[in-house]
Design an enzyme around this catalytic site. Structure first.
Site, PDB file in Angstrom:
ATOM      1  CD  GLU A 142      19.260  73.352  49.234  1.00  0.00           C
ATOM      2  OE1 GLU A 142      18.492  73.473  48.257  1.00  0.00           O
ATOM      3  OE2 GLU A 142      20.486  73.198  49.109  1.00  0.00           O
ATOM      4  CD  GLU A 307      22.068  69.001  49.740  1.00  0.00           C
ATOM      5  OE1 GLU A 307      22.168  69.456  48.585  1.00  0.00           O
ATOM      6  OE2 GLU A 307      20.980  68.835  50.307  1.00  0.00           O
ATOM      7  CE1 TYR A 357      20.999  63.203  31.358  1.00  0.00           C
ATOM      8  CE2 TYR A 357      18.836  64.093  31.928  1.00  0.00           C
ATOM      9  CZ  TYR A 357      19.655  63.340  31.089  1.00  0.00           C
ATOM     10  OH  TYR A 357      19.128  62.720  29.996  1.00  0.00           O
TER      11      TYR A 357
END
Ligand code: GLA
Length: 661
Positions: A142, A307, A357
């Site tokens: 990225e 992704e 998370y």
């Protein structure tokens, strides 16, 4: 077309690897992407390379017929390297050094970092050249994530000056090109031009645009360095990079020219969805779709989703759970738009670090996470499908430099290049059309209609190509803010749309802009009333017909939308950012003029994509939709009852499908 996953074996003890890999194979996956942040594992200290662990995993993958996509680890220079060579770190515009602790903390122009990059990439290239376990490479990770395309350090200052020297004969030419007479900004030498660091007022737009171009070129150059080293070692490998969605800081189209195909990372609810509707659970589907089509346009045959969101997302702050089945729907959407592979991010949730998370296909303790079933099911769905290519009848032009110029001087609190282009994209998609999102230099022959939003920096060559497209019978839609600036971001001598004026048959008299929620922005188009938003141009016609007029405000009665005949074709010009209904009316007229067949409007939150003779019906709503098809239709996936956040694939022409909700 295949499903895969991103895997971080370095997060787990070696005893778990075999079970992980077995489960990936059981799920029907084909590709496993690894290694993008593993520099400290590959080279724990200078010159001591440790490939044993990676080899072990590669062996396991090969034993289970899984192919590896390796990544170069350059997004995360390790601590020992940063301590040895702190000059590699990025600097923000206010001079703050971006220290160790996150990722992407290196400068693309640092000679020291380029040296280190060459070293580690060459080592990997030598090690794995000719290795059948490795199918290809993702370069870095990225580019530009965390706002890192533009660095302002001394290395960048030096490189920027060289970049300017290559583009201007002397500094007087630069002063002339930029128009530095304004506010006493002339430069006495190239050496005196700094990166645009913090200033009291807005920076000179020409200096900013030059810096944006320079920064994007710096990434391009850095990517090229890596690809060249790897390709040299083994040119059977493929090379890609995982770009991001709606990401404007980098000219991905230019970078992708050095790759075999482009890829992008897709997080449909994380980041894009604003909430208040089904998108909270099923994602911002037209934003996602437009990015699929953008990256497909940069890739000859295939693009990849490197992704894919697998559930709960870590950024932004709020993270609603996606609807049941959404993670399968998203993979199908990617494939329906032409993706060659979709890799879920990531195999397992991890127990440490910044991304605790974030979901995985497996929970951190090993059991299946929400998307695991979706991923398996998608892999099974795709196993027997062999659809043809996407053959879009419409092109939507997209240009990074236009986006930069408009971003530098947005002239409205609610202007956004991507959202504006998406208004037209959504209108096309609502009619069931496939759309190629292509650069302004794309070959336009073969498209029934071309939509060209905000060609701010359009030059004579582009204007000429668009005119020729229309003359040969094409149907062209040009919009507000086109042909306004020259290549240095100065207003043109001629009134906008500058070089496009003859083709449009109208010129700009005045413009005005509004806050997002301004009421009462109405116009009449072909006798009907429509709302517009954000931007309005008052046009003087010169050959075109007026087909839209302002119905209220200071510009009441002035021309807002014009239509011109050019050779055998038609050119529509919209001086406003249309509301959804007006966008639909404009698009319907443009398609009609171009002889492009389209469906009636699809039901709310339903999209269709066609590959060869197969139509994907993608239901992003939280209620079901029924598809009526005639007896010859063959259901390849699912059937006529498409559940909420579900998808069916049918072999039948889109024109013969009817929808009921
Ligand atoms: C990006 C990165 C991944 C991961 C995800 C998490 O897409 O490439 O490494 O950080 O975001 O959202």
């Amino acid at each position: 077309m295949s499903i895969g996953v991103c895997y971080f074996p370095e997060h787990w003890p070696g005893e778990r690897w075999e079970r992980d890999v077995e489960q990936m194979a059981e799920a029907g996956f084909e590709h496993v992407r690894m290694g993008e942040f593993a520099w400290d594992r590959l080279e724990p200290e200078r010159g001591r390379f440790e490939f044993g662990w990676l080899d072990e995993i590669l062996d396991l993958l090969a034993e289970h017929d899984l192919t590896a996509v390796l990544c170069t680890p350059t997004a995360t220079p390790p601590k020992w390297l940063v301590d040895e060579r702190p000059g590699i770190l990025q600097e923000t515009a206010d001079g703050t050094v971006r220290g160790f602790g996150g990722r992407r903390h290196y400068c693309f122009n640092s000679p020291a970092y380029r040296e280190e990059t060459e070293r580690v990439v060459s080592e990997l290239a030598d090690r794995y050249a000719g290795d059948p376990r490795v199918a290809g490479w993702q370069i870095d990770n990225e580019f530009g994530c965390h706002d890192t395309v533009r660095c302002y350090c001394d290395d960048c200052a030096a490189a920027f000056r060289d970049w300017l020297r290559e583009r201007h004969d002397d500094v007087d030419a630069l002063n002339e090109a930029w128009g530095t007479a304004f506010w006493s900004q002339s430069y006495p030498s190239f050496g005196s031009v700094d990166p645009p660091c913090v200033a009291t007022a807005d920076h000179h737009p020409s200096r900013l645009l030059a810096y944006y171009r320079f920064a994007s070129d710096s990434v391009l150059d850095y990517n090229r360095l890596q690809v060249a080293l790897l390709r040299d070692a083994d040119d059977d490998w493929f090379f890609t990079h995982n770009f991001m969605g709606n990401f404007g800081d980098l000219d991905a189209r230019a970078v992708a020219e050095d790759l075999d195909f482009a890829s992008w990372d897709t997080y449909p609810t994380g980041g894009f969805a604003r909430g208040g509707d089904a998108s909270l659970r099923t994602g911002a589907f037209d934003t996602v779709g437009m990015n699929h089509d953008l990256y497909r346009g940069m890739s000859d045959e295939r693009f990849w989703v490197t992704e894919l969101q697998s559930g709960e997302k870590d950024y932004p702050a709020d993270s609603p759970q996606p609807a049941e089945g959404a993670m399968r729907l998203w993979a199908h959407q990617a494939v329906a738009h032409g993706a060659g592979a979709a890799l879920y991010f990531r195999w397992r949730r991890c127990r440490s670090g910044q991304e605790q998370y974030l979901a995985g296909l497996r929970k951190h303790h090993g059991g299946p996470d929400r998307a695991y079933g979706d991923a398996r099911e998608t892999a099974a769905d795709l196993a027997d499908l062999d659809p043809g290519p996407v053959d879009a009848p419409v092109a939507l032009l997209h240009d990074y430099e236009d986006a930069w110029a408009l971003d530098i001087q947005p002239r409205s609190s609610s202007f956004d290049y991507w959202a504006h282009a998406r208004t037209y994209y959504s209108a096309l998609r609502r009619r069931g059309l496939d759309v190629d999102v292509v650069g302004t230099d794309a070959d336009l022959d073969g498209y029934g209609a071309v939509v060209a939003p905000t060609l701010c920096l359009a030059d004579a060559a582009l204007a000429d190509r668009l005119r020729r497209y229309a003359e040969r019978g094409g149907s062209l839609l040009v919009t507000m803010r086109s042909g306004v600036k020259d290549e240095y971001d100065k207003l043109r001598n001629d009134p906008a749309p500058g070089p496009l004026a003859g083709t449009v048959g109208a010129t700009l008299d005045q413009r005005e802009s509004f806050p997002r929620d301004e009421d009462g922005l109405d116009l009449t188009y072909r006798g009907e009333s429509f709302a517009y938003r954000t931007w309005a141009e008052w046009l003087d016609v010169d050959g075109a017909d007026v087909v839209g007029e302002y119905a209220a405000g200071v510009g009441e009665g002035r021309a807002a939308i014009t239509r011109n005949r050019v050779g055998d074709g038609t050119v529509l010009y919209s001086g406003v950012w249309p509301g959804a209904e007006l966008a639909d009316a404009l698009v319907a007229d443009v398609l009609d003029a171009g002889g492009v067949e389209c469906a009636d409007r699809l039901p709310r939150d339903v999209r269709c994509s066609t590959r060869g003779d197969a139509v994907w019906v993608l239901n992003f709503a939280l209620d079901p939709v029924t598809v009526r098809a005639d007896g010859d239709a063959e259901w390849l996936v699912g059937d006529e009852e498409v559940p909420p956040a579900g998808c069916s694939v049918v072999r039948a022409p889109l024109s013969e499908l009817a929808f009921e909700r």
